[in-house]
Structure formats: C-alpha cells, structure tokens
Write a protein that holds these residues in place. Structure first.
Motif, PDB file in Angstrom:
ATOM      1  N   ALA A 182       0.816  -1.211   0.000  1.00 22.82           N
ATOM      2  CA  ALA A 182       0.000   0.000   0.000  1.00 22.82           C
ATOM      3  C   ALA A 182       0.854   1.267   0.000  1.00 22.82           C
ATOM      4  O   ALA A 182       0.316   2.373  -0.075  1.00 22.82           O
ATOM      5  N   LEU A 183       2.181   1.105   0.095  1.00 24.38           N
ATOM      6  CA  LEU A 183       3.080   2.260   0.113  1.00 24.38           C
ATOM      7  C   LEU A 183       3.587   2.549  -1.295  1.00 24.38           C
ATOM      8  O   LEU A 183       4.112   1.652  -1.962  1.00 24.38           O
ATOM      9  N   PRO A 184       3.462   3.775  -1.769  1.00 27.44           N
ATOM     10  CA  PRO A 184       3.951   4.104  -3.122  1.00 27.44           C
ATOM     11  C   PRO A 184       5.472   4.243  -3.141  1.00 27.44           C
ATOM     12  O   PRO A 184       6.111   4.487  -2.115  1.00 27.44           O
ATOM     13  N   GLY A 185       6.046   4.070  -4.327  1.00 24.47           N
ATOM     14  CA  GLY A 185       7.471   4.333  -4.502  1.00 24.47           C
ATOM     15  C   GLY A 185       8.390   3.151  -4.245  1.00 24.47           C
ATOM     16  O   GLY A 185       9.611   3.277  -4.392  1.00 24.47           O
ATOM     17  N   LEU A 186       7.868   2.000  -3.869  1.00 29.06           N
ATOM     18  CA  LEU A 186       8.705   0.824  -3.623  1.00 29.06           C
ATOM     19  C   LEU A 186       8.639  -0.110  -4.820  1.00 29.06           C
ATOM     20  O   LEU A 186       7.578  -0.327  -5.404  1.00 29.06           O
ATOM     21  N   ASP A 187       9.800  -0.663  -5.196  1.00 28.24           N
ATOM     22  CA  ASP A 187       9.777  -1.626  -6.294  1.00 28.24           C
ATOM     23  C   ASP A 187       9.227  -2.952  -5.790  1.00 28.24           C
ATOM     24  O   ASP A 187       9.109  -3.202  -4.592  1.00 28.24           O
ATOM     25  N   THR A 188       8.907  -3.848  -6.726  1.00 28.37           N
ATOM     26  CA  THR A 188       8.232  -5.108  -6.395  1.00 28.37           C
ATOM     27  C   THR A 188       9.044  -5.966  -5.429  1.00 28.37           C
ATOM     28  O   THR A 188       8.505  -6.514  -4.457  1.00 28.37           O
ATOM     29  N   THR A 189      10.340  -6.074  -5.671  1.00 28.03           N
ATOM     30  CA  THR A 189      11.182  -6.912  -4.806  1.00 28.03           C
ATOM     31  C   THR A 189      11.260  -6.355  -3.386  1.00 28.03           C
ATOM     32  O   THR A 189      11.166  -7.099  -2.411  1.00 28.03           O
ATOM     33  N   THR A 190      11.407  -5.034  -3.282  1.00 25.85           N
ATOM     34  CA  THR A 190      11.459  -4.413  -1.955  1.00 25.85           C
ATOM     35  C   THR A 190      10.139  -4.610  -1.213  1.00 25.85           C
ATOM     36  O   THR A 190      10.127  -4.877  -0.003  1.00 25.85           O
ATOM     37  N   GLN A 191       9.025  -4.476  -1.926  1.00 28.42           N
ATOM     38  CA  GLN A 191       7.720  -4.708  -1.297  1.00 28.42           C
ATOM     39  C   GLN A 191       7.616  -6.128  -0.766  1.00 28.42           C
ATOM     40  O   GLN A 191       7.160  -6.355   0.363  1.00 28.42           O
ATOM     41  N   PHE A 192       8.039  -7.095  -1.577  1.00 30.03           N
ATOM     42  CA  PHE A 192       7.943  -8.487  -1.142  1.00 30.03           C
ATOM     43  C   PHE A 192       8.854  -8.755   0.050  1.00 30.03           C
ATOM     44  O   PHE A 192       8.449  -9.430   1.009  1.00 30.03           O
ATOM     45  N   LEU A 193      10.086  -8.252   0.015  1.00 30.59           N
ATOM     46  CA  LEU A 193      11.016  -8.483   1.124  1.00 30.59           C
ATOM     47  C   LEU A 193      10.517  -7.825   2.407  1.00 30.59           C
ATOM     48  O   LEU A 193      10.638  -8.392   3.507  1.00 30.59           O
ATOM     49  N   ALA A 194       9.938  -6.626   2.277  1.00 31.85           N
ATOM     50  CA  ALA A 194       9.382  -5.958   3.454  1.00 31.85           C
ATOM     51  C   ALA A 194       8.204  -6.747   4.012  1.00 31.85           C
ATOM     52  O   ALA A 194       8.062  -6.906   5.239  1.00 31.85           O
ATOM     53  N   SER A 195       7.362  -7.255   3.120  1.00 29.92           N
ATOM     54  CA  SER A 195       6.243  -8.082   3.547  1.00 29.92           C
ATOM     55  C   SER A 195       6.733  -9.355   4.221  1.00 29.92           C
ATOM     56  O   SER A 195       6.163  -9.804   5.221  1.00 29.92           O
ATOM     57  N   LEU A 196       7.821  -9.917   3.688  1.00 28.53           N
ATOM     58  CA  LEU A 196       8.420 -11.123   4.268  1.00 28.53           C
ATOM     59  C   LEU A 196       8.890 -10.866   5.701  1.00 28.53           C
ATOM     60  O   LEU A 196       8.634 -11.664   6.606  1.00 28.53           O
ATOM     61  N   VAL A 197       9.570  -9.751   5.905  1.00 29.92           N
ATOM     62  CA  VAL A 197      10.071  -9.408   7.241  1.00 29.92           C
ATOM     63  C   VAL A 197       8.905  -9.192   8.210  1.00 29.92           C
ATOM     64  O   VAL A 197       8.933  -9.680   9.354  1.00 29.92           O
ATOM     65  N   ILE A 198       7.880  -8.480   7.755  1.00 29.14           N
ATOM     66  CA  ILE A 198       6.723  -8.220   8.622  1.00 29.14           C
ATOM     67  C   ILE A 198       6.019  -9.523   8.982  1.00 29.14           C
ATOM     68  O   ILE A 198       5.662  -9.758  10.151  1.00 29.14           O
ATOM     69  N   ALA A 199       5.804 -10.377   7.980  1.00 30.31           N
ATOM     70  CA  ALA A 199       5.133 -11.652   8.248  1.00 30.31           C
ATOM     71  C   ALA A 199       5.947 -12.499   9.221  1.00 30.31           C
ATOM     72  O   ALA A 199       5.397 -13.103  10.147  1.00 30.31           O
ATOM     73  N   GLY A 200       7.272 -12.536   9.030  1.00 25.03           N
ATOM     74  CA  GLY A 200       8.127 -13.280   9.946  1.00 25.03           C
ATOM     75  C   GLY A 200       8.025 -12.747  11.366  1.00 25.03           C
ATOM     76  O   GLY A 200       7.965 -13.515  12.334  1.00 25.03           O
ATOM     77  N   ALA A 201       8.003 -11.428  11.498  1.00 23.01           N
ATOM     78  CA  ALA A 201       7.874 -10.819  12.828  1.00 23.01           C
ATOM     79  C   ALA A 201       6.522 -11.153  13.453  1.00 23.01           C
ATOM     80  O   ALA A 201       6.435 -11.403  14.664  1.00 23.01           O
ATOM     81  N   MET A 202       5.470 -11.175  12.639  1.00 28.04           N
ATOM     82  CA  MET A 202       4.145 -11.529  13.148  1.00 28.04           C
ATOM     83  C   MET A 202       4.111 -12.965  13.641  1.00 28.04           C
ATOM     84  O   MET A 202       3.609 -13.259  14.739  1.00 28.04           O
ATOM     85  N   PHE A 203       4.627 -13.884  12.842  1.00 31.71           N
ATOM     86  CA  PHE A 203       4.651 -15.295  13.242  1.00 31.71           C
ATOM     87  C   PHE A 203       5.442 -15.476  14.538  1.00 31.71           C
ATOM     88  O   PHE A 203       4.996 -16.149  15.467  1.00 31.71           O
ATOM     89  N   PHE A 204       6.613 -14.880  14.577  1.00 25.20           N
ATOM     90  CA  PHE A 204       7.473 -15.018  15.753  1.00 25.20           C
ATOM     91  C   PHE A 204       6.809 -14.381  16.980  1.00 25.20           C
ATOM     92  O   PHE A 204       6.832 -14.949  18.079  1.00 25.20           O
ATOM     93  N   GLY A 205       6.216 -13.200  16.782  1.00 26.10           N
ATOM     94  CA  GLY A 205       5.566 -12.510  17.894  1.00 26.10           C
ATOM     95  C   GLY A 205       4.373 -13.275  18.443  1.00 26.10           C
ATOM     96  O   GLY A 205       4.184 -13.356  19.660  1.00 26.10           O
TER      97      GLY A 205
END
Length: 250
Positions: A182-205
């Motif tokens: 939902a954030l503008p200005g990020l390329d596809t790979t950066t969006q996916f990697l950021a989503s990956l980090v967030i999802a990992g943090a959610m699972f771990f949390g």
C-alpha cells in the motif's frame, strides 16, 4: 516463568483463593486469537508470495490479499462460531441427560460418583461423605459428572466472542504483510522483502505471546510458529512460480 514463594503467597491467602474461586467459570479466548492471527498472516502472505512467484503486479497482490483477508476472515469466524456453538450444545445435551438420569435412577448415579472418587483414593466413611455432599446439590452433581465422567467443561466458550476474537485477530494480523504493497514508490522486490520481514515478525511474535500466556519456552515457541508460517508461505511461492512456468501466468 517460575515464581518464588514471595510471589505466590499473596494469591494463596484464604481471602484471595475465595475471591478467585467464586468467579464464574469462563473459557480463554487466547486460542481463538492465536488461531485467527496465525491463519490471517498465513493467508495474506501466502497470497503475496504466490503473486510474487507468479510475477503478478503489486496491485494484483494487494487486491487479492485484501479480498482473501476479508472473505477468509469472515469464513473462519463463522466456522469458529459454529464449532463453539456445537460444543456448547453438546455440553448442554449431556447435562440434560445427566439431570434426567438423576431423576430416574438417583442410586445408580450416586454409584457412579462413588466409583469415580473411589478410583481417586477415597475409601470408607470419607468416601460416603464425599458422595453425600456432592449429590445433595443437583447442580454440583451434574457439573461433577460432566467433568469426571464425560471430561467436559461445565461452560464452553461464548460462540459470538469466539467468532469476533477470531475475526479481529485475523484481520489485524493478516493486514500487516499487505502494508508494504500500500506504500507508493517501492519496487516489487522491496515490497515483497518488506512483507516477508513483517510476516516473519508476526509469526514469531504470536508464538512468543502464546508461550508467555501459557508460561512455556518463549524462544522455541516463536521459532516453531515462524517455521510453520514460513513453510505455508514457501508452498504458496512455489505454487505461484510453478503456475507461471507451466501456464505463462503473470
């Protein structure tokens, strides 16, 4: 987490014990929150992973993610409502049957109480006192039969509370992996990697939170939940990548 004598002593004073035991029994909503949170995160990140693996645009990933988030969250809440309702109806049905048996054959039901507590080590006059005390109050008698004969709690989880807890946990946690899209200005790979980090943090949390509530090993629970969520996302990514390779999707 282990507590010392100084920590435990206040809550085991007679007045504290009486206050705690006088509260109406209620089932914990934590399992529903954990289930909803994990499933919500798995659902949306699986969509993100599958879309990335298939080469879909970030817009497609975002639209599919939110559509799945709402539809699956509602479906899961309804399913949990029905399951909780079915459990409560089963408890009520067994309780009614026990009350009916007490009215028809009270001596036979007393014998069941007698044998249950004899198996726990009660004998002689003490056993008969226990049987007499428990069977003097029909509510206590039925509750005892539910727990000791049928291994059922006297009260199940409120179906509406179970459904709402599951739904809100699903929506809140499940929306987190979609935020980078939902954030503008990020390329596809950066969006996916950021989503990956967030999802990992959610699972771990979530794993750590579950362990803290039940006083289990925090790190191990966090890692285990992270690995399970990661496995689901990995399968989604491979499925999307395979679909792209076989059918030219993207």
């Amino acid at each position: 987490m282990r507590h010392g004598h100084e920590d435990l002593e206040p809550e085991h004073r007679p007045e504290a014990v009486k206050a705690r035991l006088s509260q109406a029994p209620s089932a914990s909503s934590m399992p529903d929150a954990v289930l909803g949170g994990i499933d919500g995160c798995v659902t949306t990140f699986a969509v993100v992973s599958g879309a990335f693996g298939a080469g879909f645009s970030p817009t497609v990933a975002l639209v599919l993610g939110f559509a799945n988030l709402l539809a699956d969250g509602f479906s899961m809440a309804v399913s949990n409502y029905e399951a909780s309702q079915a459990q409560q109806e089963h408890i009520d049905s067994v309780a009614r049957r026990e009350r009916h048996h007490i009215q028809l054959i009270p001596d036979g039901e007393r014998e069941e109480i007698r044998q249950i507590f004899r198996a726990k080590g009660f004998e002689g006059e003490l056993l008969e006192t226990v049987v007499e005390t428990l069977t003097n109050d029909h509510d206590v008698w039925v509750d005892t039969m539910l727990k000791e004969e049928h291994f059922l709690p006297p009260v199940g989880l409120n179906p509406l509370r179970a459904a709402l807890t599951t739904f809100f946990a699903f929506i809140v946690v499940g929306a987190m992996p979609l935020l980078p899209y939902a954030l503008p200005g990020l390329d596809t790979t950066t969006q996916f990697l950021a989503s990956l980090v967030i999802a990992g943090a959610m699972f771990f949390g979530i794993g750590m939170l579950k362990s803290l509530v039940h006083e289990g090993p925090v790190l191990r629970s966090g890692i285990r939940t992270l690995l399970m969520g990661g496995a689901a996302a990995g399968l989604a990514f491979l499925s999307g990548h395979l679909a792209h390779a076989l059918f030219g999707l993207g």
